[in-house]
Design an enzyme around this catalytic site. Structure first.
Site, short mmCIF file in Angstrom:
data_model
loop_
_atom_site.label_atom_id
_atom_site.label_comp_id
_atom_site.label_asym_id
_atom_site.label_seq_id
_atom_site.Cartn_x
_atom_site.Cartn_y
_atom_site.Cartn_z
N ARG A 31 42.95 57.71 53.54
CA ARG A 31 42.28 56.13 53.83
C ARG A 31 40.86 56.23 53.87
O ARG A 31 40.05 55.12 53.65
CB ARG A 31 42.89 55.40 54.83
CG ARG A 31 42.65 54.20 55.00
CD ARG A 31 43.37 53.17 55.98
NE ARG A 31 43.53 53.87 57.11
CZ ARG A 31 42.62 53.85 58.13
NH1 ARG A 31 41.56 53.30 57.94
NH2 ARG A 31 42.94 54.85 59.34
N TYR A 60 35.30 34.49 38.93
CA TYR A 60 36.80 34.82 38.68
C TYR A 60 37.42 33.86 40.23
O TYR A 60 36.62 33.81 41.09
CB TYR A 60 37.01 36.20 39.22
CG TYR A 60 38.28 36.72 39.22
CD1 TYR A 60 39.09 36.85 38.16
CD2 TYR A 60 38.98 36.95 40.57
CE1 TYR A 60 40.65 37.25 38.17
CE2 TYR A 60 40.30 37.45 40.85
CZ TYR A 60 40.99 37.49 39.65
OH TYR A 60 42.40 37.85 39.77
N ASP A 92 29.01 41.23 39.11
CA ASP A 92 30.48 41.74 38.53
C ASP A 92 30.33 42.00 37.30
O ASP A 92 30.20 41.09 36.07
CB ASP A 92 31.44 40.54 38.81
CG ASP A 92 32.78 40.53 38.50
OD1 ASP A 92 32.86 41.48 37.73
OD2 ASP A 92 33.54 40.01 38.98
N LYS A 101 40.50 45.88 34.64
CA LYS A 101 40.39 45.69 33.32
C LYS A 101 39.84 46.62 32.11
O LYS A 101 40.61 47.72 32.10
CB LYS A 101 39.49 44.18 33.16
CG LYS A 101 39.65 43.34 34.44
CD LYS A 101 41.13 42.66 34.13
CE LYS A 101 41.54 41.66 35.37
NZ LYS A 101 40.63 40.91 36.05
C1 LIG Z 1 40.40 40.39 37.34
C2 LIG Z 1 38.93 40.12 37.91
C3 LIG Z 1 38.71 40.48 39.17
C4 LIG Z 1 39.58 40.80 40.18
O1 LIG Z 1 39.95 42.00 40.08
P1 LIG Z 1 41.58 42.62 40.60
O2 LIG Z 1 41.58 43.77 40.16
O3 LIG Z 1 42.64 41.74 39.85
O4 LIG Z 1 41.61 42.36 41.99
C5 LIG Z 1 37.22 39.94 39.49
N1 LIG Z 1 36.49 39.75 38.64
C6 LIG Z 1 36.58 39.67 37.35
C7 LIG Z 1 35.51 39.33 36.40
C8 LIG Z 1 37.99 39.74 36.86
O5 LIG Z 1 38.33 39.61 35.72
#
Ligand SMILES: *Cc1c(COP(=O)(O)O)cnc(C)c1O
Length: 390
Positions: A59, A111, A183, A208
């Site tokens: 962890r 997001y 991001d 993704k």
């Molecule tokens: C999906 C996504 C997130 C969140 O990610 P998770 O893995 O679902 O927690 C954050 N930012 C963007 C641009 C995303 O497409």
């Protein structure tokens, strides 16, 4: 494509894990263990007191399978270090708690989870936040003057693919002593290198493109160790450290990231061009189209234009839904970045809970369909769209 003394990105994607398995495995084995045993207290203290890096407790992230993944993630983004999380939101939450306690500015139609955390949940803890859309960017200095110490930007955005100038925003943040985190989920490190453009930290939903097969949920933060150290404490006690099995699966995915993203780019360009010519399509939004508003910035700031294309069907929301329902190769699902192409209508998924006025303010129309362009044959994807639009 970013080069370094350890080779081009495609090489680093395969070799940067740096794992030296005593049995000769060419990649890091899965240490599916919660804890690590030591030969003596003196040996244990070497790790506990940080004189030697090694496994201790999973962890805490002190697990060789996780270290191998983090070395690859850091190398791909050109950062000093990385931390891997259970999800993208796990990474964002740890980031906001570590560096955003004086206030967070979120730029763009970020997001949904990011906006909910920054806009609703941080204020419940007394942490101020500013959510600025692209046309409100002049208010950034105001927020920074009011004490915000973390700027968070997503570029390109979902689903309108709005682009933000990372270098310019970094300068404005730094002038006020604030940090910029980007991001980079939509672009991936193959198409965009935020740290080289002046950002302090990069965040990914590895769920993704990094994972790339729609079969894992994970997140990442990359940057200087000095900025990740405070994040580490939050990851540890929020309990959002990636599991070893997921870390190994994500490491497996990263070995093919460069070839996958190049093919996503190529297929998406072909789909975007075909849709731009199609009489039943009002707008085809893609940074790689010369008449796209963000095209010049994309050409300067990105190495590739990404795997997401947003089309606007010439008609109302019901007409767009009929197109989505008629697609056969594109599956109707609200995610992106996998080998399989997906379609989602923002009005019914990512932006469903917003009022009509708020959707309009963010430039989301009822006729929009977001296409996550997969790795199928590009001509087959175009034929599927043409059939559904006929
Ligand atoms: C999906 C996504 C997130 C969140 O990610 P998770 O893995 O679902 O927690 C954050 N930012 C963007 C641009 C995303 O497409």
């Amino acid at each position: 494509m970013a080069e370094s003394r350890d080779g081009a990105m495609a090489t680093r994607a395969i070799h940067a894990h740096g794992s030296q398995d005593p049995h000769g495995s060419p990649h890091a084995p899965i240490y599916n263990t919660t804890t690590f045993a030591f030969t003596s207290t003196a040996d244990l203290l070497e790790v506990v007191e940080g004189r030697r890096s090694g496994g201790l407790y999973t962890r805490y992230g002190l697990n060789p399978t996780i270290f191998a993944l983090e070395r690859t993630l850091a190398s791909l983004e050109g950062g000093e270090a990385a931390r891997a999380f259970t999800s993208g939101m796990g990474a964002i939450a740890a980031l906001f708690f570590a560096h955003g306690r004086d206030g967070v500015v979120c730029i763009g139609d970020a997001y949904g989870g990011t906006l909910e955390l920054a806009g609703e949940q941080l204020p419940q803890l007394g942490i101020p936040s500013w959510l600025l859309l692209g046309h409100e960017l002049e208010r950034l200095d105001e927020a920074l003057n009011d004490g915000a110490k973390l700027v968070f930007v997503e570029t390109p955005t979902n689903p309108a693919l709005e682009l933000f100038d990372i270098a310019t925003i970094a300068e404005r943040a730094h002038a006020h002593g604030a940090l910029l985190a980007v991001d980079n989920t939509f672009a991936s490190p193959v198409n965009q290198q935020p740290l080289a453009l002046g950002a302090d930290l990069v965040m990914h939903s590895a769920t993704k493109f990094l994972g790339g097969h729609s079969d894992l949920t994970a997140g990442a933060l990359i940057g200087p160790e000095a900025l990740l150290e405070p994040v580490q404490g939050w990851r540890k006690n929020l309990g959002s450290t990636i599991a070893p099995e997921t870390a190994a699966l994500l490491s497996r995915s990263l070995r093919t990231l460069v070839v996958r993203v190049r093919q996503h780019n190529e297929n998406a360009q072909a789909v975007a061009e075909a849709m731009a010519r199609h009489p039943a399509i009002a707008r085809s939004l893609y940074p790689g189209l010369p008449d796209f508003p963000g095209h010049d910035l994309a050409t300067r700031q990105m190495n590739g234009f990404g795997g997401i294309v947003t089309i606007e069907v010439d008609g109302d929301g019901a007409a767009a839904a009929r197109v989505a329902d008629r697609l056969q190769l594109f599956q109707l699902a609200p995610s992106l970045g996998g080998a399989e192409s997906l379609v989602t209508q923002p009005r019914t998924t990512t932006h469903h809970d917003l009022s009509e006025a708020e959707r309009a303010r963010r430039g989301i129309t009822d006729g929009m369909l977001r296409l996550s362009i997969g790795l199928e044959d590009g001509a087959d994807l175009i034929a599927d769209l043409e059939r559904a639009l006929a």
